[in-house]
Design a protein around this motif. Structure first.
Motif, PDB file in Angstrom:
ATOM      1  N   TRP A   1      58.814  36.285  29.739  1.00  0.00           N
ATOM      2  CA  TRP A   1      58.578  36.117  31.100  1.00  0.00           C
ATOM      3  C   TRP A   1      59.981  35.605  31.576  1.00  0.00           C
ATOM      4  O   TRP A   1      60.939  35.716  30.848  1.00  0.00           O
ATOM      5  CB  TRP A   1      57.481  35.336  31.335  1.00  0.00           C
ATOM      6  CG  TRP A   1      56.021  35.866  30.678  1.00  0.00           C
ATOM      7  CD1 TRP A   1      55.168  34.880  30.017  1.00  0.00           C
ATOM      8  CD2 TRP A   1      55.505  37.132  31.170  1.00  0.00           C
ATOM      9  NE1 TRP A   1      54.075  35.996  29.823  1.00  0.00           N
ATOM     10  CE2 TRP A   1      54.210  37.055  30.463  1.00  0.00           C
ATOM     11  CE3 TRP A   1      56.001  38.102  31.838  1.00  0.00           C
ATOM     12  CZ2 TRP A   1      53.274  38.193  30.632  1.00  0.00           C
ATOM     13  CZ3 TRP A   1      55.029  39.403  31.786  1.00  0.00           C
ATOM     14  CH2 TRP A   1      53.997  39.270  31.174  1.00  0.00           C
ATOM     15  N   LYS A   2      59.770  35.079  32.989  1.00  0.00           N
ATOM     16  CA  LYS A   2      61.097  34.858  33.571  1.00  0.00           C
ATOM     17  C   LYS A   2      61.733  33.459  33.069  1.00  0.00           C
ATOM     18  O   LYS A   2      62.817  33.475  33.573  1.00  0.00           O
ATOM     19  CB  LYS A   2      60.758  34.832  35.140  1.00  0.00           C
ATOM     20  CG  LYS A   2      59.636  33.528  35.402  1.00  0.00           C
ATOM     21  CD  LYS A   2      59.400  33.390  36.998  1.00  0.00           C
ATOM     22  CE  LYS A   2      58.472  32.303  37.329  1.00  0.00           C
ATOM     23  NZ  LYS A   2      58.169  32.382  38.675  1.00  0.00           N
TER      24      LYS A   2
ATOM     25  N   CYS B   1      48.344  40.340  28.694  1.00  0.00           N
ATOM     26  CA  CYS B   1      48.791  39.484  30.097  1.00  0.00           C
ATOM     27  C   CYS B   1      49.727  40.229  30.704  1.00  0.00           C
ATOM     28  O   CYS B   1      50.720  41.107  30.297  1.00  0.00           O
ATOM     29  CB  CYS B   1      49.333  38.078  29.494  1.00  0.00           C
ATOM     30  SG  CYS B   1      49.681  37.015  30.840  1.00  0.00           S
TER      31      CYS B   1
ATOM     32  N   TYR C   1      52.547  39.803  34.669  1.00  0.00           N
ATOM     33  CA  TYR C   1      52.996  39.228  35.687  1.00  0.00           C
ATOM     34  C   TYR C   1      53.505  39.892  36.916  1.00  0.00           C
ATOM     35  O   TYR C   1      53.948  40.996  36.957  1.00  0.00           O
ATOM     36  CB  TYR C   1      54.224  38.331  35.000  1.00  0.00           C
ATOM     37  CG  TYR C   1      55.118  37.502  36.075  1.00  0.00           C
ATOM     38  CD1 TYR C   1      54.479  36.147  36.475  1.00  0.00           C
ATOM     39  CD2 TYR C   1      55.983  37.978  37.076  1.00  0.00           C
ATOM     40  CE1 TYR C   1      55.047  35.557  37.596  1.00  0.00           C
ATOM     41  CE2 TYR C   1      56.573  37.335  37.962  1.00  0.00           C
ATOM     42  CZ  TYR C   1      56.420  36.054  38.195  1.00  0.00           C
ATOM     43  OH  TYR C   1      56.752  35.203  39.152  1.00  0.00           O
ATOM     44  N   LYS C   2      52.918  39.253  37.951  1.00  0.00           N
ATOM     45  CA  LYS C   2      53.308  39.898  39.490  1.00  0.00           C
ATOM     46  C   LYS C   2      53.307  39.179  40.525  1.00  0.00           C
ATOM     47  O   LYS C   2      52.336  38.154  40.826  1.00  0.00           O
ATOM     48  CB  LYS C   2      52.361  41.232  39.849  1.00  0.00           C
ATOM     49  CG  LYS C   2      52.769  41.690  40.923  1.00  0.00           C
ATOM     50  CD  LYS C   2      51.896  42.982  41.129  1.00  0.00           C
ATOM     51  CE  LYS C   2      52.152  43.721  42.424  1.00  0.00           C
ATOM     52  NZ  LYS C   2      51.483  44.859  42.699  1.00  0.00           N
TER      53      LYS C   2
ATOM     54  N   THR D   1      51.986  35.228  39.733  1.00  0.00           N
ATOM     55  CA  THR D   1      50.903  34.916  39.309  1.00  0.00           C
ATOM     56  C   THR D   1      50.826  35.846  37.907  1.00  0.00           C
ATOM     57  O   THR D   1      51.278  36.837  37.864  1.00  0.00           O
ATOM     58  CB  THR D   1      49.550  35.794  40.042  1.00  0.00           C
ATOM     59  OG1 THR D   1      49.511  34.640  41.181  1.00  0.00           O
ATOM     60  CG2 THR D   1      48.382  35.343  39.206  1.00  0.00           C
ATOM     61  N   TYR D   2      50.189  34.966  36.838  1.00  0.00           N
ATOM     62  CA  TYR D   2      49.941  35.546  35.488  1.00  0.00           C
ATOM     63  C   TYR D   2      48.687  35.932  35.386  1.00  0.00           C
ATOM     64  O   TYR D   2      47.570  35.376  35.838  1.00  0.00           O
ATOM     65  CB  TYR D   2      50.387  34.539  34.156  1.00  0.00           C
ATOM     66  CG  TYR D   2      51.705  34.242  34.242  1.00  0.00           C
ATOM     67  CD1 TYR D   2      52.969  34.814  33.585  1.00  0.00           C
ATOM     68  CD2 TYR D   2      52.199  33.197  35.294  1.00  0.00           C
ATOM     69  CE1 TYR D   2      54.270  34.574  33.661  1.00  0.00           C
ATOM     70  CE2 TYR D   2      53.711  32.872  35.300  1.00  0.00           C
ATOM     71  CZ  TYR D   2      54.588  33.694  34.407  1.00  0.00           C
ATOM     72  OH  TYR D   2      56.029  33.386  34.278  1.00  0.00           O
ATOM     73  N   TYR D   3      48.346  37.368  34.997  1.00  0.00           N
ATOM     74  CA  TYR D   3      47.121  37.636  34.955  1.00  0.00           C
ATOM     75  C   TYR D   3      46.456  38.063  33.354  1.00  0.00           C
ATOM     76  O   TYR D   3      47.232  38.635  32.686  1.00  0.00           O
ATOM     77  CB  TYR D   3      47.023  39.039  35.783  1.00  0.00           C
ATOM     78  CG  TYR D   3      47.197  38.930  36.993  1.00  0.00           C
ATOM     79  CD1 TYR D   3      46.230  39.011  38.088  1.00  0.00           C
ATOM     80  CD2 TYR D   3      48.415  39.009  37.800  1.00  0.00           C
ATOM     81  CE1 TYR D   3      46.340  39.022  39.236  1.00  0.00           C
ATOM     82  CE2 TYR D   3      48.763  39.102  38.878  1.00  0.00           C
ATOM     83  CZ  TYR D   3      47.525  39.005  39.711  1.00  0.00           C
ATOM     84  OH  TYR D   3      47.840  38.875  41.213  1.00  0.00           O
TER      85      TYR D   3
ATOM     86  N   THR E   1      43.238  34.547  36.134  1.00  0.00           N
ATOM     87  CA  THR E   1      44.643  34.127  36.627  1.00  0.00           C
ATOM     88  C   THR E   1      45.271  32.820  36.393  1.00  0.00           C
ATOM     89  O   THR E   1      44.388  31.997  36.057  1.00  0.00           O
ATOM     90  CB  THR E   1      44.793  34.431  38.221  1.00  0.00           C
ATOM     91  OG1 THR E   1      43.845  33.759  38.944  1.00  0.00           O
ATOM     92  CG2 THR E   1      44.387  36.016  38.286  1.00  0.00           C
TER      93      THR E   1
ATOM     94  N   SER F   1      48.955  30.291  37.237  1.00  0.00           N
ATOM     95  CA  SER F   1      50.364  30.074  37.706  1.00  0.00           C
ATOM     96  C   SER F   1      51.231  29.841  36.723  1.00  0.00           C
ATOM     97  O   SER F   1      52.474  29.828  36.777  1.00  0.00           O
ATOM     98  CB  SER F   1      50.566  28.770  38.646  1.00  0.00           C
ATOM     99  OG  SER F   1      50.253  27.602  38.221  1.00  0.00           O
TER     100      SER F   1
ATOM    101  N   PRO G   1      52.576  30.887  32.262  1.00  0.00           N
ATOM    102  CA  PRO G   1      52.250  31.772  31.207  1.00  0.00           C
ATOM    103  C   PRO G   1      51.397  31.202  30.171  1.00  0.00           C
ATOM    104  O   PRO G   1      50.849  32.213  29.278  1.00  0.00           O
ATOM    105  CB  PRO G   1      53.569  32.350  30.613  1.00  0.00           C
ATOM    106  CG  PRO G   1      54.506  31.128  31.069  1.00  0.00           C
ATOM    107  CD  PRO G   1      53.837  30.702  32.451  1.00  0.00           C
TER     108      PRO G   1
END
Length: 440
Positions: free
Chosen positions: A41-42, A103, A105-106, A109-111, A127, A129, A131
């Motif tokens: 992730w980011k 999982c 991400y968009k 939000t992490y789904y 969901t 906020s 990871p």
């Protein structure tokens, strides 16, 4: 002062319980995480989402943990990031077991996409906020009524949802990421891929190509392989290309495989699981490096003990449960009567052997020691490179109800990187346990 020291020790033990060092398997003794879906992730860390085995009576459990790492050597466990029952229960419409998740991400939000057995109850999304979760407000995904969800958010922001048993399915996700557009549902695999596909969908985009990874039963009547297929569109068609890894020899009862591929720090890896405890359950997440060829294909890789890291130092302690190949009756189980929670080899019978890949045999290897207990004499032939390889030592463990350290001399050991095979000779008594070994 004594109370302070005890308190500090307790805190250290708690921290260590949630920190894992890198080798295969990557989860600690007593923890069983299967079906690993890996994502970066980011924040640059790698996160691993999977199901959690807890009983031989059923698949999986009622909660999910999240593993994370910054270096592929040390892993942190975030426990109970999502649950369908008990603490952090976020599934109001059932109390079913939780099978393999994914999982995505968009837009901040992490789904977490989860699934359970039970027809129309099967698949849903929660969901967070973060990871690591906690993931909350589980909701049904209508129109997907099997198991093993996988999600891709493409470069244009469009999401795609994959699921299925027997044959896979894919549909576009609506912009809210919690509903599928059922009118877009297709079966994305070619005919050869449909024959190989069992379950366990996973999806990645590499360059302009889409890689569909799944549990593959093309080699035998059980899906011990991870297979893969390649397509030019996220909706397919995907052309079946073959096997990435096969976990068939990891345990006498090995039955399935499920995993993913992921790039981390400019290296590609395959994430998969191995069975333990002579059970189809009690599975543990593992990692192997892979290489993507110029034509987009991926060569099959073998199971190893070293995993994503360098060969194990032969002079350091090798935990016996790091064996990557078991032959015969020998199995990896929790060990009784040790000073801390641990796993190791047990139920060893005459002619069984185990393999470790790979060890770095540095200069000056002269001896071998092993921590074990056995009810009858147990002889270990120590070989390099293959089960028929040159015997570099023979260690005899005498009967003792308590753990003991047995030693032997080592001769003609080859230097550098080699696999290690331990072959066992005994009277077929299975009352034995091996905790660890090392060379010196």
């Amino acid at each position: 002062m004594k109370k302070t020291i005890l308190k500090i020790s307790a805190i250290l033990m708690l921290l260590l319980a949630n920190l894992i060092l890198g080798q295969n398997p990557i989860v600690p003794a007593g923890m069983y995480i299967a079906d690993p879906e890996a994502h970066v992730w980011k924040d640059g860390k790698l996160y691993l989402y999977g199901s959690r085995d807890e009983s031989d009576d059923h698949w999986c459990s009622y909660s999910h943990h999240v593993l994370s790492t910054s270096d592929m050597k040390k892993w942190t466990v975030t426990e109970n990031a999502f649950a369908s029952k008990g603490p952090n229960d976020q599934v109001p419409y059932h109390d079913e077991l939780l099978f393999a998740p994914d999982c995505a991400y968009k837009d901040g939000t992490y789904y977490l996409y989860y699934c359970s057995p039970g027809k129309t109850k099967t698949e849903g999304v929660a969901t967070s906020s973060s990871p690591n979760g906690p993931f909350v407000n589980g909701k049904k995904i209508k129109g997907a009524y099997q198991i093993d969800p996988a999600v891709l958010v493409d470069d244009d922001g469009q999401g795609y949802y994959y699921w299925g048993q027997g044959k896979p399915k894919v549909a576009k996700l609506k912009p809210n990421m919690i509903e599928i557009d059922s009118t877009t549902t297709v079966e994305p695999l070619d005919a050869k891929g449909n024959i190989a596909f069992h379950e366990g969908s996973s999806i990645r985009k590499i360059g302009k190509l889409y890689y569909f990874v799944f549990a593959d039963d093309s080699r035998r009547d059980k899906p011990t392989c991870l297979g893969y297929a390649i397509g030019k569109s996220p909706m397919g068609p995907f052309e079946y290309k073959g096997v990435l890894i096969d976990n068939f020899d990891c345990d006498p009862a090995s039955w399935n495989n499920h995993g993913s591929i992921q790039n981390f720090n400019n290296h590609w890896y395959v994430f998969y699981h191995r069975s333990t405890n002579n059970s189809q359950k009690f599975r543990k997440a593992c990692i192997e490096p892979i290489y993507i060829n110029k034509d987009g294909s991926i060569n099959e890789v073998e199971m190893t003990s070293q995993g994503a890291g360098k060969p194990l130092d032969a002079k350091a302690i090798t935990e016996s449960e790091w064996a990557c190949q078991l032959s015969g009756n020998v199995r990896i189980t929790p060990l009784p009567s040790t000073d801390m929670k641990s796993e190791g080899l047990s139920a060893i019978q005459n002619g069984d052997y185990v393999a470790y890949k790979y060890l770095d045999f540095k200069k000056g290897i002269n001896g071998f020691e092993i921590k074990a207990t056995t009810a009858t004499p147990l002889t270990i032939e120590i070989r390099q490179d293959s089960k028929e390889g040159n015997i570099i030592g023979t260690c005899v463990i005498e009967p003792n109800a308590n753990y003991q350290i047995a030693t032997t001399t080592i001769k003609n050991s080859l230097k550098g990187k080699h696999s290690l095979y331990l072959t066992f000779k005994n009277d077929n008594s299975t009352t034995n346990n091996i905790d660890w070994f090392r060379f010196y």
